[in-house]
Design a protein around this motif. Structure first.
Motif, PDB file in Angstrom:
ATOM      1  N   SER A   6      28.157   5.225 -12.331  1.00  0.00           N
ATOM      2  CA  SER A   6      27.277   4.375 -13.131  1.00  0.00           C
ATOM      3  C   SER A   6      28.040   3.156 -13.633  1.00  0.00           C
ATOM      4  CB  SER A   6      26.723   5.181 -14.319  1.00  0.00           C
ATOM      5  OG  SER A   6      25.944   4.369 -15.169  1.00  0.00           O
ATOM      6  N   LEU A  73      18.438   6.257 -18.025  1.00  0.00           N
ATOM      7  CA  LEU A  73      19.610   6.962 -17.515  1.00  0.00           C
ATOM      8  C   LEU A  73      19.365   8.463 -17.434  1.00  0.00           C
ATOM      9  CD1 LEU A  73      22.383   4.976 -19.410  1.00  0.00           C
ATOM     10  CD2 LEU A  73      22.159   5.133 -16.930  1.00  0.00           C
ATOM     11  N   SER A  87      31.720   6.885 -14.938  1.00  0.00           N
ATOM     12  CA  SER A  87      31.071   5.713 -15.521  1.00  0.00           C
ATOM     13  C   SER A  87      32.076   4.627 -15.873  1.00  0.00           C
ATOM     14  CB  SER A  87      30.290   6.129 -16.778  1.00  0.00           C
ATOM     15  OG  SER A  87      29.670   5.010 -17.374  1.00  0.00           O
ATOM     16  N   ASN A  92      26.938   1.519 -20.049  1.00  0.00           N
ATOM     17  CA  ASN A  92      26.838   2.690 -19.170  1.00  0.00           C
ATOM     18  C   ASN A  92      27.664   3.844 -19.718  1.00  0.00           C
ATOM     19  OD1 ASN A  92      26.518   0.078 -17.617  1.00  0.00           O
ATOM     20  ND2 ASN A  92      25.612   1.524 -16.204  1.00  0.00           N
ATOM     21  N   GLY A  96      25.170   6.391 -21.188  1.00  0.00           N
ATOM     22  CA  GLY A  96      25.289   7.381 -20.127  1.00  0.00           C
ATOM     23  C   GLY A  96      25.864   8.687 -20.625  1.00  0.00           C
TER      24      GLY A  96
END
Length: 376
Positions: A6, A73, A87, A92, A96
């Motif tokens: 990500s 996400l 990530s 993110n 995330g």
């Protein structure tokens, strides 16, 4: 394993993480990139990974937009059901991590830089610190790209010491960025700054230093390579750059697919950034055996050995940067070339991309048995 990566832009993976992608695919993992799509997607797919579009606003902190990002996400994670998520980039990493914990997927962020919000002071910094603490709590591993950032997160209780691991940035392909013969041109060297044109990168200080140095060394050349009008609150617009060109203080090189010819033609590479994770442009330039001038801040000072591979200057000071440039000008050509060779040796010892690849391979081995059932 099914590995999901990500990030806030697909080009970030293509430019900085390609050796990692190659290694993961070679090891038999199925790799998916989750990022806003751009023109690098076909190149990534040609490597053997799949790409899924992530809708996100990469600028600033907006509670409404960021809560929507968190939900998006989480939906992507549930749909893709990866065994592990790797990530990069701030939003993110933060959102995330929260989303991944909610569905029981191991999540490994890489803190590539702290961002304006974390360093701004006041309420915005408080929000950023709170989000990091919430996001990184109880993650198995958090990678950092310099010791200063790692120590800061540990001191502020955002991660524990056992969680934190150190990487040499994204690593550097030492064959691709091979040592280049030092320019033998007579006269004043060419200084080159390669960066997105953001105030936080020290572009204004670079221009101030150029004015000061050129007032005493009129033949000095200061080149600037990087994109204008970036999606960032501190971006410098193209009209301002044109004004600098008309003034004769800066040579603007625009953007290029391959920075190596520009670095090879320069005799010193400069980055007066306010703070970095691991400054890619300095690492690439050092790998190509070019002396460096950078600010004495986290990230930059890890790459530059002051007095040996380059010079350090004070942050947010055009005067200090100008002094460093003039100290470089005072060196005889053989000492400048020796600085570049010392930088190349440092990159070979400390920054090869195999170090990064091996660290991620270790993480995947450690996390392989820990996959939990994804919430339906």
């Amino acid at each position: 394993m099914r590995v999901l990566i990500s990030v806030n832009a697909a080009w970030n993976i293509w430019n900085f993480r390609r050796p990692l992608i190659d290694a993961l695919i070679a090891d038999g993992h199925a790799v998916t990139v989750l990022a806003p799509k751009d023109d690098t997607v076909p190149k990534l797919e040609a490597l053997g990974c799949s790409v899924r579009h992530l809708e996100m606003n990469v600028k600033g902190l907006n509670p409404l937009q960021d809560s929507n990002l968190l939900m998006r996400l989480r939906k992507h994670f549930r749909d893709l059901q990866p065994d592990v998520i790797l990530s990069f980039t701030i939003k993110n990493n933060i959102f995330g991590a929260i989303a991944a914990k909610s569905v029981g997927i191991p999540f490994v962020p890489n803190v590539t830089g702290l961002g304006t919000a974390f360093l701004s002071g006041g309420m915005l910094e408080t929000v950023a610190v709170t989000l990091y603490k919430m996001a990184f709590r109880k993650l198995p591993i958090v990678f950092f790209q310099n010791a200063d950032d790692r120590d800061l997160f540990v001191e502020r209780g955002l991660v524990t010491a056992p969680q934190a691991r150190l990487l040499p940035g994204s690593g550097i392909d030492l064959d691709h960025f091979a040592a280049a013969a030092y320019p033998q041109k007579e006269g004043v060297p060419v200084f080159l700054m390669v960066a997105r044109l953001l105030r936080d990168k020290g572009v204004l200080e670079y221009v101030d230093a150029a004015r000061l140095v050129k007032s005493r060394h009129p033949a000095a050349r200061f080149q600037l390579l990087g994109a204008t009008d970036a999606e960032n609150r501190t971006a410098i617009d193209g009209e301002t750059v044109q004004d600098w060109e008309r003034e004769g203080v800066i040579e603007y090189l625009g953007t290029v697919e391959d920075v190596r010819p520009s670095v090879e033609a320069a005799q010193c590479v400069v980055l007066p950034s306010y703070r970095e994770g691991a400054p890619r442009t300095l690492i690439e330039a050092a790998a190509m055996a070019r002396p460096l001038i950078a600010t004495n801040v986290p990230g930059c000072r890890a790459v530059v050995d002051a007095g040996r591979t380059g010079f350090l200057c004070e942050v947010q000071s055009g005067e200090s940067l100008a002094s460093a440039c003039e100290a470089f000008l005072a060196l005889p050509p053989e000492e400048r070339a020796a600085m570049g060779r010392a930088g190349r040796s440092k990159m070979e010892r400390e920054y090869g991309h195999s170090i990064v690849v091996d660290a991620y391979r270790t993480v995947l081995r450690e996390l392989a048995p820990s996959r939990k059932q994804v919430v339906a």
